[in-house]
Design a protein around this motif. Structure first.
Motif, PDB file in Angstrom:
ATOM      1  N   ASN A 117     -14.735 -22.844 -48.766  1.00 18.07           N
ATOM      2  CA  ASN A 117     -14.090 -21.342 -48.591  1.00 18.07           C
ATOM      3  C   ASN A 117     -15.137 -20.436 -49.389  1.00 18.07           C
ATOM      4  O   ASN A 117     -16.017 -20.940 -50.122  1.00 18.07           O
ATOM      5  CB  ASN A 117     -12.651 -20.975 -48.872  1.00 18.07           C
ATOM      6  CG  ASN A 117     -12.143 -21.184 -50.371  1.00 18.07           C
ATOM      7  OD1 ASN A 117     -12.896 -21.050 -51.489  1.00 18.07           O
ATOM      8  ND2 ASN A 117     -11.466 -22.373 -50.548  1.00 18.07           N
ATOM      9  N   GLU A 118     -15.020 -19.058 -49.326  1.00 12.89           N
ATOM     10  CA  GLU A 118     -15.815 -18.036 -50.143  1.00 12.89           C
ATOM     11  C   GLU A 118     -15.100 -17.548 -51.188  1.00 12.89           C
ATOM     12  O   GLU A 118     -15.266 -16.418 -51.474  1.00 12.89           O
ATOM     13  CB  GLU A 118     -16.163 -17.337 -49.081  1.00 12.89           C
ATOM     14  CG  GLU A 118     -16.961 -17.494 -47.804  1.00 12.89           C
ATOM     15  CD  GLU A 118     -18.313 -18.070 -48.474  1.00 12.89           C
ATOM     16  OE1 GLU A 118     -18.965 -17.504 -49.450  1.00 12.89           O
ATOM     17  OE2 GLU A 118     -18.848 -18.942 -47.693  1.00 12.89           O
ATOM     18  N   HIS A 161     -17.289 -14.333 -44.584  1.00 16.06           N
ATOM     19  CA  HIS A 161     -17.883 -15.602 -43.964  1.00 16.06           C
ATOM     20  C   HIS A 161     -19.169 -15.218 -43.263  1.00 16.06           C
ATOM     21  O   HIS A 161     -19.021 -14.360 -42.454  1.00 16.06           O
ATOM     22  CB  HIS A 161     -16.751 -16.382 -42.955  1.00 16.06           C
ATOM     23  CG  HIS A 161     -15.702 -16.706 -43.943  1.00 16.06           C
ATOM     24  ND1 HIS A 161     -14.681 -17.833 -43.291  1.00 16.06           N
ATOM     25  CD2 HIS A 161     -15.103 -16.530 -45.014  1.00 16.06           C
ATOM     26  CE1 HIS A 161     -13.787 -17.849 -44.374  1.00 16.06           C
ATOM     27  NE2 HIS A 161     -13.913 -17.282 -45.477  1.00 16.06           N
TER      28      HIS A 161
END
Lengths: 328, 328, 328, 328
Positions: free
Chosen positions: C255-256, D252
């Motif tokens: 994930n970010e 993202h």
């Protein structure tokens, strides 16, 4: 070669003493400060002489004064320097009282003396490149501006009590940045805030966390958020949204080392505080001032910029108290 | 205050003149160069005097010499300075001929004079922090080292012809970095290369693209890749793999502005070349030298480091020619 | 709708079972594995039937076989499937023995049966986009290629003993990637390696850390580094240097999220291992195979690609043993 | 296996049809839509049957309804489904009218039927990990929340006219995110906005650029900024400041390719829009709903969450019109 006299002998005086000592066309001749030990220490470090203020204003060899003494002395010194015909470099703010600030701005106008206000962030390499990119049309028409400005930890409450409060002491830098980036004056101000970091700040009548919204006549929107605490260091970021894209200014780090291990992917934190982050900006703002004096140009940041930022800070307090939008 | 004489008046002399002028404990007294105009220009810029070499070695007030004249004069000047008892700061390489380099290294040993070799990259804030992290055990035992080192564009072919070639002129910095980071001497060297950037470089008998593999006695592996061209600027990266993780040193950028638009998410390129990237390193290596002279310590980078890097560069040429691994 | 029979019931069989079950045009009819419990488990999970190999080859309703049984069964099954006229999807490698691999490649040529080799990384979204960018000329002529490929931790030594060793089992993926990215065949191979992660691997006659250099006829250079251990996860990166710039493929993260605190600026590590990183690649390689079968096209990865990667792996072992460059 | 009936046959119906078709425990039995062609297309794609609403509510084999028809049908369908005893998955918003929304929330309470509201962003892997990190105490007490939410380009004005406006249609997602992240209800709301993207939006009585500030009873501050245009794609970021540090959720990207050339250091833009960014979230929210139905748990997002977000959106319009802070 320009001869300088510096008023003040504290932390920021050491910064300016350093940038003056490195500048090939500047010479620090005098240091003035009511505390003899502090004055002597700074004078010795930068090979200057400790004198009284009267000596400065009477010495025709002095081209410029650099005012970094306590805030409540700024407007008085600006006035005296203007009347003595010295070019003026003054740390922000002009004054905590808007009427007094306007009064000395009028004196500057009447005397025609050069007066440069030390909003150093405009000279930060990253923020300056951001501004240049915007001016060059990289994002087209600017629509939204988001300014994040957080100190690593709060100053002593004793300082907060005499500082004019978060909006006049801390956010005033961001309000100047907002005016500069927006390219037009805010006409609506809304402010809210809380005391979340240290209850002693609330007891002193101030807040330590704030969110402000500005709107200009053409509808551009600006958000500023401030906190007196950021566990990860000095957080100084700006984001511009325009019709063609976004520009962001990220924090600066001490080095570009990155570690990957079982704990994660870890880089350096932002530089700790303003002395680390803005040292290049202090050098560049001195260069800008020296250029203006030498070439007879208008200052890149004027005393009017100081007055207008203070007006916005005052509007923030008004909004904070009333809960209502303030229309300028 | 240390009095310096500087040999050389080219681009790198201007860098050292600048760092000397900024240093509070250093004074540049003399500049020596066979081209009077160049010598005068540098001397004037940094308020020094142009003299002949003999004056330097005869003046007991001179504490140190800074040698940044052409490569073929280095070993001769080191020898004379050593015999005159002056502390020596010499740009890399010691010499292009390994026997001559070893000879002057012996003289340094015999005279006991301080001789510091200017492998400036060891003093880069990012590479130095990388090294400190490794030394502090952050990745445990080092297993692999990858060094990427690419210039933005090739030097003139006339320079390449007298430079000693890619391995002795360009990769020698990386070979020193490899020795420093590995913490043990390479015992196996394999080199390969091509001429892909400019056919004139091949005509001059050299390559412009290279890949080298080193192995130490304990089995640590090191890869170095060099190119004389990188369209995006000066590419200077190091990666260390150890049992507990990885450390990476990324490139430096001019500012932290980021743009997002229909074209992508765009940040600044790496700083253009060595003057931009390594200016902080030049300041810090001078500080290291001044500290050694003042405190009587061993130099952080010795003439032996210069000799050993040259031995590796020679081994690279041997491997390039034979296609075989060279065992040291 | 294509009917598949799958040989194998291990970890990778579960991956292919999953991608087959998600594909709208594929149906897994049979599972074949000598261990009944494993076969039953996979068959039940993906609603297939456990049968013997003979049933598969005799059933005219079977369009394709997916071979993910142990390596020593690959070439035999390819041969039988080719003779039975089934389209073939085979996991790498074709065989650990180069003669046997060449033999079945000949059979594929003679029978004209479609045979797709599962070099899944070519279908990774990042590596594939990298390749497309290169093909589109974004960096002009390719000059240097650097491939980093490190597993989070070594497999059991019992597996290593039958795996064919690091070059044939692990680096073979990178050798295929090198051939694909370079766009021409390597003609020089140099390999070195060490056992730094686990002494038991050395006792089993293999290495766990390797550096390989390849060179093509036109002079393109390629470096590959492998380690059986990376404390921070599965490290899969590729870098291409060309005349107009550089292209890099970075690792993927779960994930970010980014955290900044007193410990630093911390992001997620790379995805842990190949199942996490290459799940999209497994889906896309199946799509590629189905497209080839349906449309009668040549496979995107052929059995010849498998043979050539094996030849390079064999050359690596030869160079590792001799210390010399191997010329192909 | 749960049997579903889906109301709606537009873009979002295709998303839910896809996630239902992939889910091992879900079966889409019926599709209901007043436009027969659209209904048939969706039904065919996901192997379901087109029926009238009455059939759905009368069929005891139907376990759950998925409502993704136009907004003005939501509350009526929720009511009917509740009375028919079907578990309900409803896209946001419950209704554009707060009284009607409260009415159906009461019905849900009375009937005890499970009603899940599709605030899909709570299930995004990055936002969910952000929330988990905050809950785990990684930043200590939350002090400030900044939500950035910008669409790549505005919807047709015809849609905006029936959408309920920016606050009820677009920002409602961010208002839900704010409530979830803050962990307490906002008690003060200030909103401002402009029409900067398209004058036709102003003519339709709405804004396209907005900045909102929320404050909770304990003094937590939240800023939300929205724009109907972001030239670089779908901009979905969240930042949490707490006493121990900061957590950020970044955008993202499609892949991890990075290019460096003379134009700069260029990475991929954010994913284009919600279908690209939130596909994993749609899969995970369906899983959450299925789990609640199967295990008889409370829904992760309830109809009350839908009502409360709508109350905040209404307060934003009230503040926008009055220029004043609204106290809840």
């Amino acid at each position: 070669m320009l001869n300088f006299a510096m008023f003040g002998a504290g932390r920021i005086a050491n910064v300016h003493g350093q940038t003056l000592s490195e500048h090939p066309d500047a010479n620090l001749k005098y240091v003035v400060d009511p505390f003899p030990d502090a004055a002597m220490a700074v004078a010795k470090k930068f090979q200057a002489k400790v004198v009284d203020a009267d000596v400065v204003f009477a010495d025709s060899a002095i081209d410029a004064v650099l005012i970094c003494s306590p805030t409540d002395t700024h407007s008085g010194l600006i006035e005296k320097a203007a009347l003595a015909g010295k070019a003026i470099f003054c740390e922000k703010p002009v004054d905590l009282d808007i009427d007094r600030a306007r009064h000395v701005a009028d004196i500057i106008k009447e005397t025609g003396v050069l007066c440069f206000l030390g909003f150093n962030r405009r000279f930060d390499p990253t923020f300056n490149a951001l501004y240049q990119d915007k001016q060059a049309g990289r994002i087209g028409n600017l629509e939204q501006l988001v300014i994040t400005s957080r100190d690593p930890s709060p100053p002593p409450v004793s300082y907060i009590k005499v500082s004019g409060g978060l909006f006049r002491d801390m956010m005033i830098h961001d309000l100047d940045m907002a005016r500069w980036m927006l390219g037009e004056e805010p006409v609506e101000v809304h402010a809210t805030g809380s005391c979340l970091v240290d209850p002693a700040i609330a007891e002193a009548g101030d807040i330590d966390s704030a969110m402000v919204t500005l709107k200009t006549a053409s509808g551009k929107l600006c958000h500023i958020n401030n906190s007196r605490r950021a566990a990860y260091g000095y957080d100084q970021r700006i984001e511009l949204l325009g019709e063609k894209g976004m520009l962001q200014a990220a924090n600066h780090k001490e080095n570009e080392v990155r570690y990957l291990g079982s704990e994660g992917d870890i880089s350096e934190k932002p530089l700790h505080f303003f002395l680390e982050r803005y040292m290049p900006a202090y050098r560049r703002e001195l260069q800008s001032f020296v250029d203006s004096v030498t070439e007879g140009n208008k200052p890149d940041v004027s005393i009017d910029d100081g007055v207008k930022a203070l007006e916005l800070a005052d509007a923030c307090y008004q909004s904070l108290k009333s809960g209502q939008t303030v229309y300028l």
